[in-house]
Design a protein around this motif. Structure first.
Motif, PDB file in Angstrom:
ATOM      1  N   GLY A 273      46.748 -13.090  76.880  1.00 38.48           N
ATOM      2  CA  GLY A 273      47.195 -11.758  76.489  1.00 38.48           C
ATOM      3  C   GLY A 273      46.361 -11.054  75.440  1.00 38.48           C
ATOM      4  O   GLY A 273      46.763 -10.005  74.925  1.00 38.48           O
ATOM      5  N   LYS A 274      45.212 -11.608  75.098  1.00 37.74           N
ATOM      6  CA  LYS A 274      44.309 -10.985  74.125  1.00 37.74           C
ATOM      7  C   LYS A 274      42.905 -10.966  74.725  1.00 37.74           C
ATOM      8  O   LYS A 274      42.671 -11.565  75.773  1.00 37.74           O
ATOM      9  CB  LYS A 274      44.341 -11.772  72.807  1.00 37.74           C
ATOM     10  CG  LYS A 274      45.714 -11.774  72.131  1.00 37.74           C
ATOM     11  CD  LYS A 274      45.712 -12.704  70.921  1.00 37.74           C
ATOM     12  CE  LYS A 274      47.117 -12.857  70.351  1.00 37.74           C
ATOM     13  NZ  LYS A 274      47.158 -13.841  69.236  1.00 37.74           N
TER      14      LYS A 274
ATOM     15  N   ALA B  35      25.697  -9.932  72.258  1.00 36.97           N
ATOM     16  CA  ALA B  35      26.491  -8.906  72.938  1.00 36.97           C
ATOM     17  C   ALA B  35      27.903  -9.405  73.216  1.00 36.97           C
ATOM     18  O   ALA B  35      28.881  -8.660  73.061  1.00 36.97           O
ATOM     19  CB  ALA B  35      25.811  -8.496  74.241  1.00 36.97           C
ATOM     20  N   ALA B  36      28.020 -10.674  73.622  1.00 36.40           N
ATOM     21  CA  ALA B  36      29.341 -11.240  73.909  1.00 36.40           C
ATOM     22  C   ALA B  36      30.192 -11.303  72.646  1.00 36.40           C
ATOM     23  O   ALA B  36      31.365 -10.902  72.645  1.00 36.40           O
ATOM     24  CB  ALA B  36      29.192 -12.631  74.518  1.00 36.40           C
ATOM     25  N   ALA B  37      29.592 -11.788  71.562  1.00 35.31           N
ATOM     26  CA  ALA B  37      30.328 -11.885  70.300  1.00 35.31           C
ATOM     27  C   ALA B  37      30.684 -10.496  69.776  1.00 35.31           C
ATOM     28  O   ALA B  37      31.807 -10.255  69.315  1.00 35.31           O
ATOM     29  CB  ALA B  37      29.497 -12.648  69.271  1.00 35.31           C
ATOM     30  N   GLY B  38      29.728  -9.572  69.861  1.00 38.22           N
ATOM     31  CA  GLY B  38      29.977  -8.214  69.381  1.00 38.22           C
ATOM     32  C   GLY B  38      31.036  -7.497  70.193  1.00 38.22           C
ATOM     33  O   GLY B  38      31.889  -6.782  69.641  1.00 38.22           O
ATOM     34  N   LEU B  39      30.994  -7.682  71.518  1.00 39.26           N
ATOM     35  CA  LEU B  39      31.999  -7.054  72.375  1.00 39.26           C
ATOM     36  C   LEU B  39      33.387  -7.580  72.040  1.00 39.26           C
ATOM     37  O   LEU B  39      34.348  -6.807  71.935  1.00 39.26           O
ATOM     38  CB  LEU B  39      31.668  -7.319  73.843  1.00 39.26           C
ATOM     39  CG  LEU B  39      32.679  -6.803  74.877  1.00 39.26           C
ATOM     40  CD1 LEU B  39      32.865  -5.293  74.763  1.00 39.26           C
ATOM     41  CD2 LEU B  39      32.234  -7.181  76.295  1.00 39.26           C
ATOM     42  N   LEU B  40      33.487  -8.888  71.855  1.00 38.68           N
ATOM     43  CA  LEU B  40      34.796  -9.461  71.520  1.00 38.68           C
ATOM     44  C   LEU B  40      35.331  -8.872  70.225  1.00 38.68           C
ATOM     45  O   LEU B  40      36.500  -8.470  70.149  1.00 38.68           O
ATOM     46  CB  LEU B  40      34.690 -10.982  71.401  1.00 38.68           C
ATOM     47  CG  LEU B  40      36.002 -11.701  71.054  1.00 38.68           C
ATOM     48  CD1 LEU B  40      37.044 -11.478  72.148  1.00 38.68           C
ATOM     49  CD2 LEU B  40      35.769 -13.193  70.843  1.00 38.68           C
ATOM     50  N   MET B  41      34.486  -8.793  69.205  1.00 36.72           N
ATOM     51  CA  MET B  41      34.951  -8.272  67.918  1.00 36.72           C
ATOM     52  C   MET B  41      35.367  -6.807  68.020  1.00 36.72           C
ATOM     53  O   MET B  41      36.280  -6.364  67.330  1.00 36.72           O
ATOM     54  CB  MET B  41      33.857  -8.439  66.857  1.00 36.72           C
ATOM     55  CG  MET B  41      33.540  -9.893  66.519  1.00 36.72           C
ATOM     56  SD  MET B  41      35.010 -10.895  66.190  1.00 36.72           S
ATOM     57  CE  MET B  41      35.698 -10.031  64.780  1.00 36.72           C
ATOM     58  N   SER B  42      34.710  -6.053  68.908  1.00 42.24           N
ATOM     59  CA  SER B  42      35.057  -4.637  69.060  1.00 42.24           C
ATOM     60  C   SER B  42      36.395  -4.449  69.775  1.00 42.24           C
ATOM     61  O   SER B  42      37.005  -3.381  69.684  1.00 42.24           O
ATOM     62  CB  SER B  42      33.954  -3.904  69.835  1.00 42.24           C
ATOM     63  OG  SER B  42      33.972  -4.257  71.213  1.00 42.24           O
ATOM     64  N   LEU B  43      36.834  -5.496  70.487  1.00 43.27           N
ATOM     65  CA  LEU B  43      38.061  -5.382  71.276  1.00 43.27           C
ATOM     66  C   LEU B  43      39.287  -5.962  70.581  1.00 43.27           C
ATOM     67  O   LEU B  43      40.418  -5.661  70.964  1.00 43.27           O
ATOM     68  CB  LEU B  43      37.872  -6.097  72.623  1.00 43.27           C
ATOM     69  CG  LEU B  43      36.821  -5.493  73.559  1.00 43.27           C
ATOM     70  CD1 LEU B  43      36.576  -6.423  74.737  1.00 43.27           C
ATOM     71  CD2 LEU B  43      37.262  -4.119  74.049  1.00 43.27           C
ATOM     72  N   ILE B  44      39.066  -6.797  69.584  1.00 42.18           N
ATOM     73  CA  ILE B  44      40.195  -7.437  68.900  1.00 42.18           C
ATOM     74  C   ILE B  44      41.073  -6.382  68.235  1.00 42.18           C
ATOM     75  O   ILE B  44      40.592  -5.506  67.515  1.00 42.18           O
ATOM     76  CB  ILE B  44      39.695  -8.459  67.863  1.00 42.18           C
ATOM     77  CG1 ILE B  44      39.158  -9.701  68.582  1.00 42.18           C
ATOM     78  CG2 ILE B  44      40.801  -8.855  66.893  1.00 42.18           C
ATOM     79  CD1 ILE B  44      38.573 -10.750  67.674  1.00 42.18           C
ATOM     80  N   GLY B  45      42.352  -6.477  68.503  1.00 47.21           N
ATOM     81  CA  GLY B  45      43.305  -5.543  67.911  1.00 47.21           C
ATOM     82  C   GLY B  45      43.341  -4.187  68.574  1.00 47.21           C
ATOM     83  O   GLY B  45      44.009  -3.274  68.095  1.00 47.21           O
TER      84      GLY B  45
ATOM     85  N   GLY C 132      39.196 -11.925  61.495  1.00 43.74           N
ATOM     86  CA  GLY C 132      39.684 -12.356  62.796  1.00 43.74           C
ATOM     87  C   GLY C 132      39.435 -13.834  62.996  1.00 43.74           C
ATOM     88  O   GLY C 132      38.650 -14.457  62.289  1.00 43.74           O
ATOM     89  N   CYS C 133      40.131 -14.389  63.969  1.00 39.60           N
ATOM     90  CA  CYS C 133      39.985 -15.802  64.286  1.00 39.60           C
ATOM     91  C   CYS C 133      39.799 -15.915  65.795  1.00 39.60           C
ATOM     92  O   CYS C 133      40.665 -15.488  66.560  1.00 39.60           O
ATOM     93  CB  CYS C 133      41.226 -16.572  63.835  1.00 39.60           C
ATOM     94  SG  CYS C 133      41.126 -18.342  64.121  1.00 39.60           S
ATOM     95  N   VAL C 134      38.662 -16.434  66.222  1.00 41.52           N
ATOM     96  CA  VAL C 134      38.365 -16.464  67.651  1.00 41.52           C
ATOM     97  C   VAL C 134      38.064 -17.885  68.101  1.00 41.52           C
ATOM     98  O   VAL C 134      37.688 -18.748  67.304  1.00 41.52           O
ATOM     99  CB  VAL C 134      37.176 -15.540  68.005  1.00 41.52           C
ATOM    100  CG1 VAL C 134      37.460 -14.118  67.583  1.00 41.52           C
ATOM    101  CG2 VAL C 134      35.889 -16.041  67.368  1.00 41.52           C
ATOM    102  N   ALA C 135      38.237 -18.111  69.397  1.00 39.09           N
ATOM    103  CA  ALA C 135      37.947 -19.416  69.993  1.00 39.09           C
ATOM    104  C   ALA C 135      36.705 -19.305  70.857  1.00 39.09           C
ATOM    105  O   ALA C 135      36.525 -18.331  71.587  1.00 39.09           O
ATOM    106  CB  ALA C 135      39.128 -19.882  70.840  1.00 39.09           C
ATOM    107  N   LEU C 136      35.844 -20.297  70.758  1.00 38.98           N
ATOM    108  CA  LEU C 136      34.695 -20.416  71.648  1.00 38.98           C
ATOM    109  C   LEU C 136      34.992 -21.577  72.588  1.00 38.98           C
ATOM    110  O   LEU C 136      35.035 -22.733  72.172  1.00 38.98           O
ATOM    111  CB  LEU C 136      33.416 -20.683  70.853  1.00 38.98           C
ATOM    112  CG  LEU C 136      32.165 -21.042  71.655  1.00 38.98           C
ATOM    113  CD1 LEU C 136      31.811 -19.928  72.633  1.00 38.98           C
ATOM    114  CD2 LEU C 136      30.988 -21.322  70.731  1.00 38.98           C
ATOM    115  N   LEU C 137      35.242 -21.269  73.848  1.00 37.37           N
ATOM    116  CA  LEU C 137      35.563 -22.302  74.833  1.00 37.37           C
ATOM    117  C   LEU C 137      34.280 -22.848  75.440  1.00 37.37           C
ATOM    118  O   LEU C 137      33.420 -22.080  75.882  1.00 37.37           O
ATOM    119  CB  LEU C 137      36.435 -21.733  75.955  1.00 37.37           C
ATOM    120  CG  LEU C 137      37.819 -21.199  75.593  1.00 37.37           C
ATOM    121  CD1 LEU C 137      38.579 -20.846  76.864  1.00 37.37           C
ATOM    122  CD2 LEU C 137      38.604 -22.213  74.788  1.00 37.37           C
TER     123      LEU C 137
END
Length: 361
Positions: free
Chosen positions: A160-161, A326-336, A83-88
């Motif tokens: 939208g993601k 937790a934030a990083a893990g939650l994001l990865m669990s939601l991708i796709g 996956g490819c994620v952005a950290l704002l």
């Protein structure tokens, strides 16, 4: 004698240190890094070792070289294909800021999980059309909750993601993103259980003017009243100093010092309030834990920060490492995995007792 194995270790050490420094300092794309000679001198290695370390990062795609000009940050951290994620983040993050503790842990998480991510500055989202093009490459976004503001809302709403927000102590129902928050009620309850004579005890609550500071103080006041404290015994000070909030706190405390004698003082922040408050009271000859009691939020002393020679501040431990993970893990669990449900993760808090409260001999 320097063996081939030793040379490999040195190249690896320099490479990893450079990589971490580029990411953790949030160096913007196209920023020039040190020259090979400067790296060699800074790390105490040979120019050959320094050059090999830089070339390793060029091969990874983190850096690029321009002949005759130097080496520059490309902007992405290629760690794998999960996956490819952005950290704002905000455009300017001080090295000693609280956000850096989150940033370090989020970076470590994605690095360990082999996730590609890139730091995106929130000003890059102000132009909605450009922001939409920029964000297309990402599968998700993780960000401090304050990044959701008027100038960034259009771009974030159209993303939208999955978006996960952290660095909050209350559920922001007005922000339609997934959230990781601290459950302060748990730590506060521990503190209240240790208070004697709460009905007659006098309090003074210091908070910053931003949403988190006010939320922390409001909840503590609510729980004090529920536990039997008298409203007329609760004084409050809201600090509006912005970047100079610590200086404002010092000056305010210096003036209020005698009025704080004998009171239980609550601080919504370790660094911006508790530390300058202790310094001001010390300068007025009043000692925490003896002449007044002090409890703060964050417990930064428990996570590597050393404002004093030894840890002093009784605090509610808000584990920023756990929140970042937790934030990083939650994001990865939601991708796709599209979902209309909002996910809320609550990070437990606890009371950490030191000399400023609950530890009188």
């Amino acid at each position: 004698m320097i063996t081939m194995e030793t040379r490999k270790i040195r190249v690896k050490d320099v490479t990893e240190t450079l990589r971490d420094e580029i990411v953790l300092k949030a160096m913007a794309p196209d920023t020039a890094i040190m020259s090979t000679r400067e790296i060699s001198e800074s790390f105490g290695v040979s120019p050959i070792t320094a050059n090999r370390a830089v070339m390793k990062l060029v091969e990874e795609g983190l850096l690029y070289r321009v002949k005759g000009s130097g080496t520059f940050v490309r902007g992405s951290v290629p760690c794998g294909l999960k996956g490819c994620v952005a950290l704002l983040i905000a455009d300017h993050v001080r090295e000693d800021s609280v956000l850096n503790y989150y940033l370090r842990n989020i970076y470590s998480y994605f690095k360990k999980e082999q996730v590609t991510f890139r730091i995106v500055f929130f000003s890059e989202l102000w132009d909605t059309a450009n922001a939409e093009r920029k964000l297309k490459e990402f599968d998700g976004i993780v960000m401090p909750i304050h990044i959701w503001e008027e100038k960034t809302i259009p771009a974030l709403r159209s993303f939208g993601k999955p978006i996960v927000a952290f660095q909050t102590d209350q559920i922001r129902e007005d922000i339609p993103v997934h959230q990781v928050m601290f459950s302060l009620r748990m730590g506060y309850a521990e503190a209240l259980a240790r208070m004697d004579g709460i009905e007659s005890k006098k309090f003074h609550l210091f908070s910053e003017a931003h949403a988190n500071g006010l939320a922390r103080t409001s909840l503590f006041e609510q729980m004090l009243l529920e536990a039997g404290a008298q409203k007329e015994n609760i004084g409050k000070t809201v600090l509006n100093g912005g970047e100079d909030v610590a200086l404002e706190c010092y000056r305010m405390t210096f003036r209020l010092a005698e009025k704080l004698r004998g009171k239980f003082v609550f601080s919504s922040s370790d660094f911006h309030i508790a530390v300058p408050l202790i310094n001001a009271m010390d300068d007025r000859g009043l000692k925490a834990g003896t002449d007044y009691e002090l409890m703060s939020c964050d417990n930064m002393e428990g996570h590597g920060c050393k404002p004093f020679a030894r840890p002093r501040i009784t605090a509610i431990d808000c584990d920023k490492g756990a929140s970042a993970d937790a934030a990083a893990g939650l994001l990865m669990s939601l991708i796709g995995k599209p979902s209309s449900a909002q996910h809320i993760v609550r990070i437990p808090t606890k009371l950490v007792m030191r000399e400023t409260a609950f530890c009188r001999k």
